[in-house]
Write a protein that holds these residues in place. Structure first.
Motif, short mmCIF file in Angstrom:
data_model
loop_
_atom_site.label_atom_id
_atom_site.label_comp_id
_atom_site.label_asym_id
_atom_site.label_seq_id
_atom_site.Cartn_x
_atom_site.Cartn_y
_atom_site.Cartn_z
N GLN A 35 0.84 -1.20 0.00
CA GLN A 35 0.00 0.00 0.00
C GLN A 35 0.88 1.25 0.00
OE1 GLN A 35 -1.87 0.92 3.71
NE2 GLN A 35 -2.15 2.98 2.91
N GLU A 36 0.64 2.14 -0.96
CA GLU A 36 1.33 3.43 -1.02
C GLU A 36 0.25 4.50 -1.17
OE1 GLU A 36 3.63 2.24 -4.37
OE2 GLU A 36 5.49 2.14 -3.23
N GLY A 37 0.02 5.24 -0.11
CA GLY A 37 -1.07 6.21 -0.12
C GLY A 37 -2.39 5.50 -0.32
N ARG A 38 -3.14 5.90 -1.38
CA ARG A 38 -4.43 5.26 -1.63
C ARG A 38 -4.33 4.19 -2.71
NH1 ARG A 38 -7.80 7.78 1.53
NH2 ARG A 38 -9.56 6.53 0.84
N GLN A 39 -3.11 3.92 -3.12
CA GLN A 39 -2.91 2.89 -4.15
C GLN A 39 -2.48 1.58 -3.50
OE1 GLN A 39 -1.15 4.07 -7.98
NE2 GLN A 39 0.30 2.40 -7.65
N VAL A 40 -3.21 0.53 -3.83
CA VAL A 40 -2.91 -0.79 -3.26
C VAL A 40 -2.57 -1.75 -4.41
CG1 VAL A 40 -3.78 -2.74 -1.92
CG2 VAL A 40 -4.48 -0.41 -1.33
N THR A 41 -1.40 -2.35 -4.34
CA THR A 41 -1.01 -3.35 -5.34
C THR A 41 -1.22 -4.74 -4.74
OG1 THR A 41 0.63 -1.83 -6.20
CG2 THR A 41 0.84 -4.13 -6.86
N LEU A 42 -2.02 -5.55 -5.44
CA LEU A 42 -2.30 -6.92 -5.00
C LEU A 42 -1.66 -7.88 -5.99
CD1 LEU A 42 -6.16 -6.54 -4.41
CD2 LEU A 42 -4.39 -6.48 -2.65
N GLU A 52 -6.17 -11.55 -12.34
CA GLU A 52 -4.82 -11.65 -12.88
C GLU A 52 -3.82 -11.95 -11.75
OE1 GLU A 52 -4.47 -11.62 -16.11
OE2 GLU A 52 -6.63 -11.34 -16.15
N GLU A 53 -2.56 -12.10 -12.17
CA GLU A 53 -1.52 -12.34 -11.16
C GLU A 53 -1.31 -11.09 -10.32
OE1 GLU A 53 3.20 -13.49 -11.02
OE2 GLU A 53 2.08 -13.92 -12.85
N ARG A 54 -1.49 -9.90 -10.94
CA ARG A 54 -1.23 -8.65 -10.23
C ARG A 54 -2.22 -7.59 -10.68
NH1 ARG A 54 3.57 -6.29 -8.07
NH2 ARG A 54 4.57 -8.29 -8.44
N ALA A 55 -2.65 -6.75 -9.76
CA ALA A 55 -3.55 -5.65 -10.12
C ALA A 55 -3.37 -4.52 -9.11
CB ALA A 55 -4.99 -6.12 -10.12
N THR A 56 -3.70 -3.31 -9.55
CA THR A 56 -3.64 -2.15 -8.67
C THR A 56 -5.05 -1.62 -8.43
OG1 THR A 56 -1.46 -1.60 -9.53
CG2 THR A 56 -2.64 0.14 -8.37
N VAL A 57 -5.35 -1.34 -7.17
CA VAL A 57 -6.67 -0.85 -6.79
C VAL A 57 -6.50 0.53 -6.17
CG1 VAL A 57 -8.75 -1.31 -5.41
CG2 VAL A 57 -7.37 -3.21 -6.26
N LEU A 58 -7.34 1.46 -6.60
CA LEU A 58 -7.33 2.79 -5.99
C LEU A 58 -8.42 2.82 -4.93
CD1 LEU A 58 -5.68 5.36 -6.40
CD2 LEU A 58 -7.58 6.26 -7.77
N LEU A 59 -8.03 3.09 -3.68
CA LEU A 59 -9.01 3.10 -2.60
C LEU A 59 -9.92 4.31 -2.72
CD1 LEU A 59 -6.77 2.04 0.44
CD2 LEU A 59 -8.26 0.58 -0.95
N GLU A 60 -11.23 4.07 -2.53
CA GLU A 60 -12.19 5.16 -2.56
C GLU A 60 -12.00 6.05 -1.33
OE1 GLU A 60 -15.51 2.60 -2.46
OE2 GLU A 60 -15.26 1.93 -4.54
#
Length: 852
Positions: A456-463, A503-511
């Protein structure tokens, strides 16, 4: 010429179909023999000159085929041992259409806990997966549903009760034989038929929506039936409402059987139970026992719809029966007793499945089952607990409403028939408009599960996901559609966000907006996956433990533990996290913590380091026990009682605090003397165990006597495992000698075996006995498939590399063929335990030395 029935994987053809059985069986309980006569109404679907029935050790005498005005007898009656069938050959093809087969036969009660057997004074049946064939010549596969009209003839003994699937429609006596005829049952698979005959006493009949309910036990245990009866009365209307269908089988009888292989069996209208899963005294039963009984009763009642009304076609979908009933039971009990928080108990079962499913030797939830013997191997944690957890995960993703509507649609479409898993997924997909087939089949057909790396970096979460293995260094490339529910706190408060990671990897922007204080990547712990938090994400969670739900705190501990086992985190990192839980007040979280610390104390340290670890545990958790004390205050709630129980286990059983052990002994003696108020019920297991461990021969004798005479099954089991726990060498040996005697019932053999292998004084000597007398140990199970599996699993209690190599050699030289899966899983898990001891032991010692 070889016949198809020479193959143990033989399956019945659809040439001949049973429509109705009219059966009379006569039981001679003194001689342990029976005789039977029946007419099977058939439909001959295509011309054939043979009829194949299932039958094991049945002597068929008269056999006649009738169609219209003609009657024919077979030219040969050939039992086929491999396929457990009897082939009836005729000299010409049989005419198609309606027909009847008359059969007379004799047989013997079985010596194990299946077919028709004697449990003390009670004759009982256990037919799942494929043991109806031990009592009736029949079409013994789940797809061959038929109506059943059964009559039983038994000796005219005063107080003898005969129970069947249907209500009694007539009960007559002639000479020394009593004839009891049961209501004819709507179409059922043979594995759901049951008979129980014995000196039983039932609760008064009570009705739910016109359905009579009674709970039965031996006379000396009749006072223990009320709770199980109440659980059934609470569950039935809730289940009827959930399914939107009335109960189909006329009445519910629940019976406690004195010796029983499984926990319970969902025979239609006549549910049979191991006594400890049905009978209890609420005044003295620990809450764990009460919850277990409520859950088992509800599980079996859920099967009356899901399994009995709609039945799997073949055993490869057994998981669907069991997973659904597992999930459903918790849902219903939670609505009855929300204060019990049973979903946290569900999580404990899920945790055991996560452990098993991280092995290379795991199996998919739905796997190929070629024969009934392999079906017996399917009754494991993957089938029940992982299956239930996946259903819960799908429900969490679809929402309760669409999920229930899909279930109701499935029940209506396949009423009284058979179905496969895809029928359920189709109904759920239609109701929810979601990609259920894709989601479900990925989780059902593929073994294992992912670990999610979360950055998690700020509101960006990499899964990112990869398959999780508990063995360090093992990797593979599978992927899952993972329904991720993120829960986090920011400037606007706590919120949830859903995301399907394909997918193997994705980025989610937290609301939302503002700083993210903490992020949990498995909200409510409903997902069947592990989480590995990277960077500061873990520290944020550890610093905000109170903001997390108890299930999320449990998952945080469990996931760090799993990562340590897999070599992806150090033992020191796990212990650092555990140190943050000293002030934990939630009993379920404490149970998780104590379980993990107990493993460290037992397997990772020894000698002075073991003692040092115990003192660290005492320092961490004893203040909580001191604050609570041993005695509960008036009006104290269950949460506090269970917290005290977890702390007594930690400080007394695990840390062996002298003060706590000294407190236990006199209280246990008072309880044994009849003063039930001397110990709060939830403390009984730990206190008796502590007292026994340090006990003398007088206590051993007293526990042995009480174990044999106490009517309460939970108390009997508590005293039995205590007898295996004495650490005085002479008493350890006495405990071991009990194993081969009638003092240990067949149903309890595996519990007792495991307890003896967990005894630190006696383990090495007992392991030598087990190796020398392995055939006798295995024989104590009576060949019951579930017990055979658990005998093998008990070897997981061994400790070091020498014992691991001996276990491998033993199972190689004397394999338990009915437990192939269990052998592979137990050896793999044990080798990982041994490797972890060698790898993490020094790390724990270094960490301990750094503690103040």
């Amino acid at each position: 010429m070889a016949h198809a029935t020479d193959d143990k994987n033989f399956r019945l053809s659809r040439d001949v179909l049973p429509r109705r059985y009219v059966s009379t069986v006569t039981l001679n309980m003194d001689e342990r023999t029976f005789s039977g006569s029946q007419t099977i109404e058939l439909e001959v679907a295509s011309p054939t000159n043979e009829i194949i029935l299932h039958g094991i050790s049945l002597q068929l005498s008269k056999v006649a085929f009738r169609a219209g005005s003609q009657q024919r007898t077979p030219v040969s009656i050939q039992p086929m041992a491999q396929s457990e069938t009897v082939v009836l050959r005729f000299d010409a093809p049989l005419p198609t259409g309606a027909a009847a087969l008359d059969v007379e036969w004799t047989g013997l009660f079985t010596t194990g806990l299946r077919g028709l057997y004697l449990a003390g004074k009670v004759a009982a049946t256990q037919f799942e997966a494929a043991d109806a064939r031990r009592l009736f010549p029949c079409f013994d596969e789940p797809a061959f549903k038929a109506r059943w009209a059964i009559t039983v003839r038994v000796p005219t003994q005063p107080g003898l009760v005969a129970l069947g699937n249907g209500a009694i429609v007539s009960d007559t006596t002639e000479g020394n034989l009593r004839t009891v005829k049961f209501q004819e049952m709507d179409v059922l698979s043979s594995y759901l038929i049951a008979l129980v005959v014995g000196p039983l006493v039932g609760t008064p009949e009570e009705q739910v929506n016109g359905v009579p309910v009674r709970t039965w036990a031996l006379p000396e245990k009749a006072h223990l039936t009320r709770f199980g009866q109440d659980a059934a009365l609470a569950a039935l209307p809730r289940l009827q409402e959930y399914f939107g269908l009335p109960y189909a089988y006329g009445k519910v009888d629940q019976v406690g059987i004195p010796d029983f292989e499984a926990g319970a069996m969902e025979n239609a209208g006549l549910i049979t139970y191991r006594e400890v899963a049905l009978l209890l005294d609420p005044a003295t039963a620990p809450l764990s026992v009460q919850k277990r009984v409520a859950e088992v009763v509800t599980h079996e009642l859920a099967h009356q719809w899901f399994g009995n009304w709609v039945t799997m076609v073949w055993w490869d979908d057994l998981w669907l029966n069991e997973a659904f009933a597992t999930w459903m039971a918790y849902k219903i009990v939670d609505s009855w007793r929300p204060d019990w928080r049973v979903w946290l108990d569900f999580d404990a079962g899920k945790a055991a499945a996560l452990h098993l499913d991280a092995l290379k030797s795991t199996h998919p939830i739905r796997g190929e089952v070629r024969n009934a013997g392999e079906a017996g191997e399917s009754f494991d944690l993957i089938t029940y607990e992982k299956g239930g957890a996946v259903l819960r995960m799908i429900e969490g993703f679809l929402g309760e409403g669409p999920f229930r509507e899909g279930i109701r649609q499935y029940m209506r479409t396949h009423a009284r028939g058979n179905a496969v898993a895809d029928d359920l997924w189709g109904a759920l997909g239609a109701a929810s408009k979601q990609p259920v087939v894709e989601l479900a089949n990925a989780w059902i057909g593929q073994s294992g599960y992912p670990v999610l790396a979360v950055k998690q970096e700020g509101r960006q979460v990499t899964l990112s996901q990869r398959r999780f293995y508990s063995e360090p260094g093992v990797t593979s490339g599978e992927r899952w559609p993972v329904p991720v529910v993120l829960r986090f706190e920011d400037g606007d408060g706590v919120r949830e966000q859903r995301f399907l990671l394909r997918e193997e990897r994705a980025t989610v922007l937290l609301e939302g907006s503002g700083e993210v204080r903490w992020l949990c990547a498995n909200a409510g712990s409903t997902g069947f996956y592990r989480v590995a938090y990277e960077g500061t994400a873990l520290e944020k969670l550890a610093s905000n433990l109170k903001a997390l739900a108890p299930s999320e705190r449990i998952a945080l501990l469990a996931d760090r533990w799993a990562l340590m086992r897999a070599g992806q985190a150090s033992a020191a990192e796990f212990l650092d996290l555990a140190s943050r839980f000293g002030g934990e007040e939630d009993d379920a979280v404490l149970e998780e913590l104590v379980g993990r610390l107990g493993y460290v104390e037992l397997r990772l340290v020894e000698g002075e380091h073991q003692e040092r670890f115990r003192r660290w545990v005492e320092k961490l958790l004893a203040p909580g026990l001191t604050k609570l004390g041993w005695d509960s205050a008036a009006g104290e709630n269950d949460r506090v009682k269970l917290r005290r129980a977890a702390l007594v286990r930690a400080v007394g059983s695990l840390a062996r605090s002298g003060q706590t052990v000294a407190e236990a002994r006199p209280r246990v003696m008072k309880v044994l003397g009849g003063d039930k108020a001397a110990l709060e019920p939830n403390l009984l297991d730990s206190a008796v165990y502590m007292a026994a461990r340090a006990g003398d021969s007088a206590l051993f004798d007293l526990l042995l006597e009480k174990m044999k005479t106490d009517p309460d099954p939970a108390t009997q089991r508590r005293y039995l495992t205590a007898l295996a726990s004495f650490e005085d060498p002479a008493l350890t040996k006495r405990g071991q000698e009990l194993f081969f005697t009638d003092a240990v019932k067949m149903q309890d053999v595996t519990i007792y075996l495991g307890s003896l292998l967990n005894n630190r004084t006696g383990r090495d000597a007992w392991w030598q006995v087990v190796q020398q007398r392995w055939k006798d140990v295995v024989a104590r199970t009576g060949g019951a498939p579930m017990l055979l599996r658990r005998v093998v699993e008990a070897l997981g209690s061994l400790l070091n590399r020498k014992q691991l190599e001996e276990a491998k050699a033993l199972l190689q030289a004397h394999p338990v063929t009915e437990a192939q899966q269990a052998m592979a899983q137990t050896l793999e898990r044990l080798s990982q335990d041994v490797e972890l001891r060698e790898r993490a032991g020094p790390d724990v010692v270094s960490w301990l030395k750094r503690q103040p």
